[in-house]
Design a protein around this motif. Structure first.
Motif, PDB file in Angstrom:
ATOM      1  N   GLU A 330       0.833  -1.201   0.000  1.00  0.00           N
ATOM      2  CA  GLU A 330       0.000   0.000   0.000  1.00  0.00           C
ATOM      3  C   GLU A 330       0.869   1.253   0.000  1.00  0.00           C
ATOM      4  OE1 GLU A 330      -3.410  -1.043   3.199  1.00  0.00           O
ATOM      5  OE2 GLU A 330      -1.350  -1.589   3.723  1.00  0.00           O
ATOM      6  N   TYR A 331       0.256   2.375  -0.415  1.00  0.00           N
ATOM      7  CA  TYR A 331       0.960   3.657  -0.291  1.00  0.00           C
ATOM      8  C   TYR A 331       0.042   4.668   0.373  1.00  0.00           C
ATOM      9  CZ  TYR A 331      -1.739   5.674  -4.116  1.00  0.00           C
ATOM     10  OH  TYR A 331      -2.760   6.166  -4.876  1.00  0.00           O
ATOM     11  N   SER A 332       0.633   5.692   0.932  1.00  0.00           N
ATOM     12  CA  SER A 332      -0.131   6.775   1.558  1.00  0.00           C
ATOM     13  C   SER A 332       0.491   8.098   1.137  1.00  0.00           C
ATOM     14  CB  SER A 332      -0.084   6.631   3.084  1.00  0.00           C
ATOM     15  OG  SER A 332      -0.681   7.766   3.698  1.00  0.00           O
ATOM     16  N   ILE A 333      -0.360   9.104   0.853  1.00  0.00           N
ATOM     17  CA  ILE A 333       0.192  10.445   0.588  1.00  0.00           C
ATOM     18  C   ILE A 333      -0.256  11.426   1.668  1.00  0.00           C
ATOM     19  CG2 ILE A 333       0.463  10.135  -1.917  1.00  0.00           C
ATOM     20  CD1 ILE A 333      -2.137  11.829  -2.246  1.00  0.00           C
ATOM     21  N   ASP A 334      -0.892  10.876   2.732  1.00  0.00           N
ATOM     22  CA  ASP A 334      -1.346  11.755   3.810  1.00  0.00           C
ATOM     23  C   ASP A 334      -0.751  11.333   5.163  1.00  0.00           C
ATOM     24  OD1 ASP A 334      -2.758   9.434   4.244  1.00  0.00           O
ATOM     25  OD2 ASP A 334      -4.730  10.265   3.734  1.00  0.00           O
ATOM     26  N   PHE A 335       0.514  11.010   5.144  1.00  0.00           N
ATOM     27  CA  PHE A 335       1.266  10.659   6.360  1.00  0.00           C
ATOM     28  C   PHE A 335       0.649   9.481   7.108  1.00  0.00           C
ATOM     29  CE2 PHE A 335       2.090  15.125   5.381  1.00  0.00           C
ATOM     30  CZ  PHE A 335       3.475  15.080   5.209  1.00  0.00           C
ATOM     31  N   GLY A 336       0.119   8.560   6.343  1.00  0.00           N
ATOM     32  CA  GLY A 336      -0.353   7.317   6.942  1.00  0.00           C
ATOM     33  C   GLY A 336      -1.787   7.348   7.438  1.00  0.00           C
ATOM     34  N   ALA A 337      -2.518   8.455   7.202  1.00  0.00           N
ATOM     35  CA  ALA A 337      -3.922   8.513   7.630  1.00  0.00           C
ATOM     36  C   ALA A 337      -4.770   7.531   6.821  1.00  0.00           C
ATOM     37  CB  ALA A 337      -4.461   9.938   7.502  1.00  0.00           C
ATOM     38  N   THR A 338      -4.551   7.509   5.495  1.00  0.00           N
ATOM     39  CA  THR A 338      -5.267   6.547   4.647  1.00  0.00           C
ATOM     40  C   THR A 338      -4.256   5.857   3.719  1.00  0.00           C
ATOM     41  OG1 THR A 338      -5.689   8.168   2.899  1.00  0.00           O
ATOM     42  CG2 THR A 338      -7.371   7.970   4.615  1.00  0.00           C
TER      43      THR A 338
END
Ligand SMILES: Nc1nc2c(c(=O)[nH]1)N[C@H]1C(S)=C(S)[C@@H](COP(=O)(O)O)O[C@H]1N2
Ligand SMILES: [Mo]
Length: 407
Positions: A330-338
């Motif tokens: 998985e990847y996140s672009i919101d510092f791990g929020a989603t």
């Protein structure tokens, strides 16, 4: 003969000996001149045929790491493969005289093989195998841990060709009390004391007997480069790469846990139970590192990349999980929020890293971080931030991140 000429001719004699051939116009060389072929080459990138963007962490002994974007190839080429040495690379190796001896308390009897024996008497196999230094990621620990300050680049996944260690061990024969194998190699202790080994580690019999555990003589279809263990190395993928002995000339079948250099004490061990940062731990409360934890690396783009708004960004990288497989990426672009899913491929074979890709749409201009997280087949995911502190700084498998600017 005048003294000056005498000095010159003895010098010439020793140069000829070092080169192994006559210097044809040697007597015409200017006084004090050193032939190019005898000049010590000290440029590590030339010396080891490495990409100039590789990072030298230490030159005594040589320790050189990659950067994330250098590891973009599916199969790591020599030019981008980290080097981890505990001692001095062996000098003057003659592969035609190389032998491998199998011995130890649990061996039926000691037996010695030449490289030709190994290559002709046993079937050969090629596997792509992930080798990650147990200390990869050490630089992030706080309080800091002594040792090479690896960032993310002490990992590789090359193709290794050789014979199965199992086939050779079975050819020798071993007793039921065999528990471990330990390797011995020809590299030189930093003190140059011939009685000391820089490193002599090993693996339990179960790992030694796996299909993929090789005595390898080729890497990426060529002879193994000198720095990576020419002419023979052990390769035990998925375990701390310290178990994969380079320049191996002896493997002992032990009736106890191997007790060679860096096998005992706290080397390549972590506290058996998690501890508080900086806590003092008794030696008997340390456990040997076996399978490496789940981890991943974004190898494209390079951290710091800038992209125009509206252009989709294709990220890619690799993920690996020691003895296990990576089942989710998985990847996140919101510092791990989603988190959003990446596509992740099956490995080329067991113990090879797996490639992932994702296409990212950024909502507006500005600074972003892309974080990547792998989850293994036992449902253990990478920690978002630094995992369990340990005194020697091993097993940092925190999520890799890159910075991206959308303009
Ligand atoms: N003989 C020998 N084998 C060795 C070492 C060494 O110093 N000497 N270093 C080990 C360690 S700690 C690591 S991480 C890997 C590194 O392999 P590489 O240099 O081929 O990348 O080799 C292992 N095998
Ligand atoms: Mo290592």
């Amino acid at each position: 003969m005048k003294r000056r000429n005498f000095v010159k001719s003895t010098l010439l004699g020793s140069m000829t000996a070092a080169l192994g051939t006559d210097i044809v116009f040697g007597t015409l060389m200017p006084d004090g001149y050193t032939p190019l072929a005898l000049l010590q080459n000290t440029d590590p990138f030339q010396l080891f045929d490495k990409d100039p963007q590789m990072v030298v962490l230490n030159n005594k002994p040589w320790n050189i790491e990659a950067q994330a974007h250098l590891l973009d190839d599916n199969v790591t080429p020599n030019t981008r493969m980290f080097i981890r040495n505990n001692g001095i690379i062996p000098e003057r190796i003659d592969a035609s005289k190389w032998t491998l001896t199998i011995d130890g308390e649990s061996a039926k009897e000691p037996k010695t093989y030449t490289l030709v024996d190994l290559k002709t008497r046993f079937p050969q196999y090629t596997y792509q195998l992930t080798l990650e230094c147990g200390g990869n990621g050490r630089s992030e620990f706080d309080p800091p841990a002594k040792g090479n300050q690896w960032t993310v680049g002490a990992v590789s996944c090359a193709n290794w060709t050789g014979v199965r260690l199992r086939d050779v061990l079975e050819d020798v024969g071993f007793n039921k009390d065999a528990v471990y194998i330990g390797y011995h190699a020809t590299d030189i202790h930093l003190s140059r004391d011939p009685d000391k080994e820089p490193i002599s580690r090993g693996v339990p019999m179960a790992k030694a007997l796996q299909d993929e555990t090789l005595l390898a003589f080729r890497m990426n279809e060529k002879d193994i480069p000198m720095a990576h263990g020419y002419p023979l190395r052990l390769v035990a993928g998925g375990w701390p790469a310290s178990a994969s002995g380079k320049w191996v000339n002896r493997v002992s079948i032990r009736n106890k846990v191997h007790d060679g250099a860096k096998m005992t004490g706290t080397a390549y061990r972590v506290p058996c139970e998690s501890v508080a940062p900086g806590e003092k731990i008794k030696e008997e409360d340390f456990c040997i590192i076996e399978s490496m934890p789940v981890k991943s690396l974004i190898t494209y783009p390079k951290s710091g990349a800038t992209f125009p708004l509206g252009k989709k960004l294709q990220i890619r990288g690799h993920a690996w999980a020691g003895e296990l497989e990576v089942k989710k990426m998985e990847y996140s672009i919101d510092f791990g929020a989603t988190w959003k899913k990446c596509a992740v491929e099956r490995p080329a074979n067991r113990l090879a890293w797996q490639h992932f890709t994702a296409t990212i749409d950024f909502p507006k201009k500005g600074y972003y971080e892309v974080w990547a997280r792998a989850t293994d087949s036992e449902n253990t995911g990478q920690p978002m931030v630094l995992p369990g502190w340990n005194p020697k700084g091993y097993l940092n498998n925190a999520c890799h991140r890159i910075a991206v600017k959308v303009t």
